[in-house]
Motif scaffolding. Structure first.
Motif, PDB file in Angstrom:
ATOM      1  N   ARG A  28       0.917  -1.288   0.093  1.00  0.00           N
ATOM      2  CA  ARG A  28       0.029  -0.014  -0.135  1.00  0.00           C
ATOM      3  C   ARG A  28       0.837   1.424   0.235  1.00  0.00           C
ATOM      4  O   ARG A  28       0.584   2.087  -0.581  1.00  0.00           O
ATOM      5  CB  ARG A  28      -0.863   0.189   1.124  1.00  0.00           C
ATOM      6  CG  ARG A  28      -2.001   0.924   1.313  1.00  0.00           C
ATOM      7  CD  ARG A  28      -3.043   0.851   0.298  1.00  0.00           C
ATOM      8  NE  ARG A  28      -3.852  -0.320   0.451  1.00  0.00           N
ATOM      9  CZ  ARG A  28      -4.893  -0.410   1.430  1.00  0.00           C
ATOM     10  NH1 ARG A  28      -5.135   0.706   2.090  1.00  0.00           N
ATOM     11  NH2 ARG A  28      -5.391  -1.554   1.336  1.00  0.00           N
ATOM     12  N   LYS A  31       2.111   1.778  -3.518  1.00  0.00           N
ATOM     13  CA  LYS A  31       1.120   2.431  -4.110  1.00  0.00           C
ATOM     14  C   LYS A  31       0.722   3.880  -4.178  1.00  0.00           C
ATOM     15  O   LYS A  31       0.742   4.373  -4.955  1.00  0.00           O
ATOM     16  CB  LYS A  31      -0.169   1.476  -3.869  1.00  0.00           C
ATOM     17  CG  LYS A  31      -1.115   1.699  -4.939  1.00  0.00           C
ATOM     18  CD  LYS A  31      -2.286   0.680  -4.807  1.00  0.00           C
ATOM     19  CE  LYS A  31      -2.105  -0.631  -5.141  1.00  0.00           C
ATOM     20  NZ  LYS A  31      -3.249  -1.547  -5.061  1.00  0.00           N
ATOM     21  N   ILE A  32       0.839   4.086  -2.911  1.00  0.00           N
ATOM     22  CA  ILE A  32       0.933   5.773  -2.406  1.00  0.00           C
ATOM     23  C   ILE A  32       1.981   6.326  -3.080  1.00  0.00           C
ATOM     24  O   ILE A  32       1.906   7.463  -3.652  1.00  0.00           O
ATOM     25  CB  ILE A  32       0.561   5.808  -1.063  1.00  0.00           C
ATOM     26  CG1 ILE A  32      -0.843   5.033  -0.511  1.00  0.00           C
ATOM     27  CG2 ILE A  32       0.447   7.252  -0.770  1.00  0.00           C
ATOM     28  CD1 ILE A  32      -0.720   4.982   0.986  1.00  0.00           C
ATOM     29  N   ASN A  35       1.572   6.744  -6.858  1.00  0.00           N
ATOM     30  CA  ASN A  35       0.693   7.739  -7.171  1.00  0.00           C
ATOM     31  C   ASN A  35       0.667   9.305  -6.984  1.00  0.00           C
ATOM     32  O   ASN A  35       0.070  10.191  -7.388  1.00  0.00           O
ATOM     33  CB  ASN A  35      -0.738   7.301  -6.321  1.00  0.00           C
ATOM     34  CG  ASN A  35      -1.439   6.119  -6.796  1.00  0.00           C
ATOM     35  OD1 ASN A  35      -1.104   5.569  -8.010  1.00  0.00           O
ATOM     36  ND2 ASN A  35      -2.147   5.305  -5.982  1.00  0.00           N
TER      37      ASN A  35
ATOM     38  N   GLN B  30      -9.914   3.358  -1.617  1.00  0.00           N
ATOM     39  CA  GLN B  30      -8.875   3.047  -0.091  1.00  0.00           C
ATOM     40  C   GLN B  30      -7.475   2.758  -0.493  1.00  0.00           C
ATOM     41  O   GLN B  30      -6.829   2.496   0.494  1.00  0.00           O
ATOM     42  CB  GLN B  30      -9.814   1.668   0.523  1.00  0.00           C
ATOM     43  CG  GLN B  30      -9.975   0.338  -0.556  1.00  0.00           C
ATOM     44  CD  GLN B  30     -11.288   0.305  -1.108  1.00  0.00           C
ATOM     45  OE1 GLN B  30     -11.748   1.421  -1.591  1.00  0.00           O
ATOM     46  NE2 GLN B  30     -11.510  -0.877  -1.149  1.00  0.00           N
ATOM     47  N   ASP B  31      -7.210   2.726  -1.747  1.00  0.00           N
ATOM     48  CA  ASP B  31      -5.683   2.490  -2.067  1.00  0.00           C
ATOM     49  C   ASP B  31      -5.063   3.845  -2.008  1.00  0.00           C
ATOM     50  O   ASP B  31      -3.868   3.658  -1.807  1.00  0.00           O
ATOM     51  CB  ASP B  31      -5.631   2.091  -3.475  1.00  0.00           C
ATOM     52  CG  ASP B  31      -6.189   0.570  -3.619  1.00  0.00           C
ATOM     53  OD1 ASP B  31      -6.335  -0.153  -2.867  1.00  0.00           O
ATOM     54  OD2 ASP B  31      -6.549   0.111  -5.122  1.00  0.00           O
ATOM     55  N   CYS B  32      -5.600   4.855  -1.752  1.00  0.00           N
ATOM     56  CA  CYS B  32      -5.116   6.050  -1.357  1.00  0.00           C
ATOM     57  C   CYS B  32      -4.368   6.230  -0.186  1.00  0.00           C
ATOM     58  O   CYS B  32      -3.593   6.889   0.070  1.00  0.00           O
ATOM     59  CB  CYS B  32      -5.741   7.181  -1.747  1.00  0.00           C
ATOM     60  SG  CYS B  32      -6.270   7.271  -3.450  1.00  0.00           S
ATOM     61  N   PHE B  33      -5.181   5.454   0.922  1.00  0.00           N
ATOM     62  CA  PHE B  33      -4.850   5.353   2.350  1.00  0.00           C
ATOM     63  C   PHE B  33      -4.186   4.232   3.038  1.00  0.00           C
ATOM     64  O   PHE B  33      -4.424   3.068   2.444  1.00  0.00           O
ATOM     65  CB  PHE B  33      -6.043   5.930   2.985  1.00  0.00           C
ATOM     66  CG  PHE B  33      -6.642   7.120   2.524  1.00  0.00           C
ATOM     67  CD1 PHE B  33      -5.882   8.555   2.394  1.00  0.00           C
ATOM     68  CD2 PHE B  33      -8.032   7.353   2.010  1.00  0.00           C
ATOM     69  CE1 PHE B  33      -6.517   9.657   2.066  1.00  0.00           C
ATOM     70  CE2 PHE B  33      -8.432   8.425   1.446  1.00  0.00           C
ATOM     71  CZ  PHE B  33      -7.678   9.642   1.422  1.00  0.00           C
TER      72      PHE B  33
END
Lengths: 123, 113
Positions: A28, A31-32, A35, B30-33
């Motif tokens: 995760r 991924k952040i 992005n 939810q992938d942002c957090f």
């Protein structure tokens, strides 16, 4: 035989002495990171591990400072406003001010904005 | 009995997906957090046992953590571009030394990354 990496101790209790629930998901985090910008293409394996520890320290620091704000307000529950106060009071959290202030303005409502417009028109 | 073919991504949520978009192109919020349970766990560790944390505080901190990752990543990325490097890695010795310091660890880490 494959040797343990230089950072394997970070998530296995090497630095913090803890394992399991406090380690954040590396996929995760990666991924952040990807992005966050178009120019971020390649990320080494160690970077998310370092970020995991950095995030843990970040959460601890911001929670500690927010808790001080809650104590000053004589409250036992930590609220969003305490986080906002902690961010505004601390120089190293300047990059969060826009995020916190936008959430605060939603909470306050539109009345203050109307007042500001009126004062500008009068002057 | 008729068996429906399995969806490509195996999630079984193929009804609302148009054929021109691949399942992987979907960007879930939810992938942002980072997971709120993990964040809550770290927060609780910092507070006395009888104290509570409001849901809005957890959600705000969740956003702050993602903003922190993005901010530091952009800073490191700019540094990498300046040094003509394509991969974001880390200044190994310095960073590990910083993590082993107990007092002011976060602030030291923040300025060294």
């Amino acid at each position: 035989m494959r040797q343990a990496g230089a950072y394997s101790g970070l998530l296995c209790g090497g630095v913090s002495g803890r394992t399991g629930p406090h380690s954040l998901p590396l996929a995760r985090i990666k991924k952040i990171m990807k992005n966050s910008g178009e120019d971020v293409k390649m990320i080494s394996g160690e970077a998310p591990i370092i970020f995991s520890k950095a995030c843990e320290l970040f959460i601890e620091e911001l929670t500690r400072r927010s808790w001080i704000m809650a104590i000053q307000g004589k409250r036992r529950t930590l609220h969003k406003e305490d986080l906002a106060s902690a961010v505004i009071a601390t120089d190293i959290f300047d990059f969060l001010i826009t995020l916190v202030s936008s959430s605060e303005s939603h909470a306050v409502g539109g009345a203050t904005n109307v007042m500001e417009v009126e004062t500008i028109d009068c002057s | 009995m008729f068996n429906a073919p399995a969806s490509p991504c195996g999630s079984g949520r193929g009804n609302h997906e148009s054929s021109e978009h691949s399942p992987r192109s979907y960007f879930r919020e939810q992938d942002c957090f980072l997971p709120i349970a993990n964040i809550s766990c770290i927060m609780k560790k910092m507070l006395p046992s009888n104290r509570k944390i409001a849901k809005d505080a957890k959600e705000t901190l969740q956003e702050c953590v993602s903003e922190f990752i993005s901010f530091v990543t952009c800073e490191v990325s700019d540094k990498c571009q300046g040094e003509k490097r394509k991969t974001i890695n880390d200044d190994c010795n310095r960073t590990v030394t910083v993590l082993k310091k107990e007092e002011g660890a976060f602030i030291m880490l923040f300025f060294h990354l």
